[in-house]
Motif scaffolding. Structure first.
Motif, mmCIF file in Angstrom:
data_model
loop_
_atom_site.group_PDB
_atom_site.id
_atom_site.type_symbol
_atom_site.label_atom_id
_atom_site.label_comp_id
_atom_site.label_asym_id
_atom_site.label_seq_id
_atom_site.Cartn_x
_atom_site.Cartn_y
_atom_site.Cartn_z
ATOM 1 N N HIS A 42 46.489 42.237 27.374
ATOM 2 C CA HIS A 42 45.812 40.951 27.540
ATOM 3 C C HIS A 42 46.611 39.845 26.873
ATOM 4 N N ALA A 43 47.118 40.112 25.673
ATOM 5 C CA ALA A 43 47.883 39.093 24.954
ATOM 6 C C ALA A 43 49.144 38.693 25.706
ATOM 7 N N MET A 64 43.812 28.051 34.963
ATOM 8 C CA MET A 64 43.838 29.201 35.855
ATOM 9 C C MET A 64 43.193 30.452 35.259
ATOM 10 N N TRP A 65 42.811 31.351 36.160
ATOM 11 C CA TRP A 65 42.446 32.719 35.814
ATOM 12 C C TRP A 65 43.555 33.640 36.292
ATOM 13 N N ALA A 66 43.804 34.709 35.563
ATOM 14 C CA ALA A 66 44.815 35.697 35.945
ATOM 15 C C ALA A 66 44.275 37.102 35.715
ATOM 16 N N THR A 67 44.622 38.004 36.624
ATOM 17 C CA THR A 67 44.191 39.401 36.512
ATOM 18 C C THR A 67 45.359 40.323 36.839
ATOM 19 N N ILE A 68 45.447 41.412 36.119
ATOM 20 C CA ILE A 68 46.420 42.466 36.421
ATOM 21 C C ILE A 68 45.658 43.737 36.766
ATOM 22 N N VAL A 75 41.450 47.426 37.040
ATOM 23 C CA VAL A 75 41.712 46.178 36.322
ATOM 24 C C VAL A 75 42.148 46.495 34.898
ATOM 25 N N CYS A 76 43.304 45.942 34.519
ATOM 26 C CA CYS A 76 43.867 46.226 33.195
ATOM 27 C C CYS A 76 43.771 45.051 32.238
ATOM 28 N N THR A 164 38.401 37.894 27.983
ATOM 29 C CA THR A 164 38.806 38.449 26.690
ATOM 30 C C THR A 164 39.409 39.841 26.904
ATOM 31 N N PRO A 165 39.958 40.456 25.856
ATOM 32 C CA PRO A 165 40.503 41.813 26.021
ATOM 33 C C PRO A 165 39.481 42.826 26.501
ATOM 34 N N VAL A 166 38.196 42.537 26.291
ATOM 35 C CA VAL A 166 37.160 43.458 26.754
ATOM 36 C C VAL A 166 36.311 42.828 27.858
#
Length: 272
Positions: A42-43, A64-68, A75-76, A164-166
């Motif tokens: 996430h960082a 923006m929003w970003a997703t991996i 989803v990571c 957030t990370p979670v």
């Protein structure tokens, strides 16, 4: 109290509350175990996103929003730019995840090769490449209806943890197919496809450009020589602006021009 015990207790509480997926890696205290092994944290995503948003000046210059997602569509990481999660379009969180899922799901690497296929470097397809193909009469018409979004994953959980990370999406499969700019496959060294990244929050053309810069910042753009439809071996999955006055794409994979669109050739070239 031992910090590891505190972390474990905190994660257990989140799990019991339904905030964190049961796949959360308690032993490692981070990530979701093997599902996202080797993919950016996430960082790392947050840093790459902030840098990309600052560097890209096309579009409306919004946050923006970003997703991996992983190669399996898990989803990571989910992150946003701006001071808080109200600084972007709320809809863009799920859209970014859809785009990551789409680009990952419809891209390939050399593992797809078969005798006589001529596709020994795979095929990278961005979500921008799909726009014209899914229009009525297009070669992929109906594709956007083929893989529904996992609505429970998309809209469930504690909203205060979004980005957030979670984030409640982490560890789950989002599904969905998105067919305009902003989604790219992630290619590690050796032109190996390891997942996808999705960006949303601005014009679809700016989404593509910022996603491109995020991928470049993460060092996951080993796409030089991978097959694609853009006609540019250095940028095989780049956005294509070839829609004519008749509304049709000359090559079948074109994308409409947006406000303040810039040439795709200005984006960083991929590396081998």
């Amino acid at each position: 109290m031992n910090s590891k015990l505190v972390l474990g207790a905190s994660l257990a509480a989140l799990l019991n509350a339904g905030i964190v997926s049961a796949d959360w890696d308690f032993a490692g205290g981070k990530g979701i175990g093997s599902a996202c092994k080797g993919l950016p944290s996430h960082a790392a995503l947050k840093t790459a996103l902030d840098q990309a948003v600052s560097a890209e000046t096309s579009g409306l210059n919004l946050h923006m929003w970003a997703t991996i997602v992983s190669r399996d569509g898990v989803v990571c990481a989910v992150a946003y730019s701006g001071i808080n999660r109200a600084a972007q379009w709320p809809a863009s969180r799920v859209i970014s995840a859809q785009k990551a899922n789409t680009a990952n799901s419809l891209s390939l690497d050399s593992s797809s090769a078969s005798a006589g296929s001529g596709m020994n470097t795979g095929l990278a397809l961005s979500t921008a490449n799909l726009y014209s193909a899914v229009q009525p009469g297009g070669s992929l018409f109906g594709l956007q209806e083929s893989n529904p979004v996992n609505t429970e994953a998309a809209y469930g959980g504690n909203q205060g943890l979004y980005g957030t990370p979670v984030d409640p999406l982490v560890g789950k499969k989002i599904g969905g197919v998105n067919v305009f700019g902003g989604g790219l496959g992630l290619y590690a060294a050796g032109q190996t496809l390891v997942g996808g990244v999705g960006l949303s929050g601005d014009t679809s053309c700016a989404d593509h450009n910022i996603a491109w810069r995020v991928r470049n910042n993460l060092g996951l753009d080993h796409i030089h020589g991978v097959g694609g439809v853009s006609g540019d071996a250095l940028r095989p999955d780049n956005i294509v602006y070839d829609i004519g006055a008749d509304g049709k794409s000359a090559g079948g994979f074109g994308h409409p021009v947006c406000l303040k669109s810039t040439s795709g050739a200005e984006l960083p070239a991929g590396i081998p």
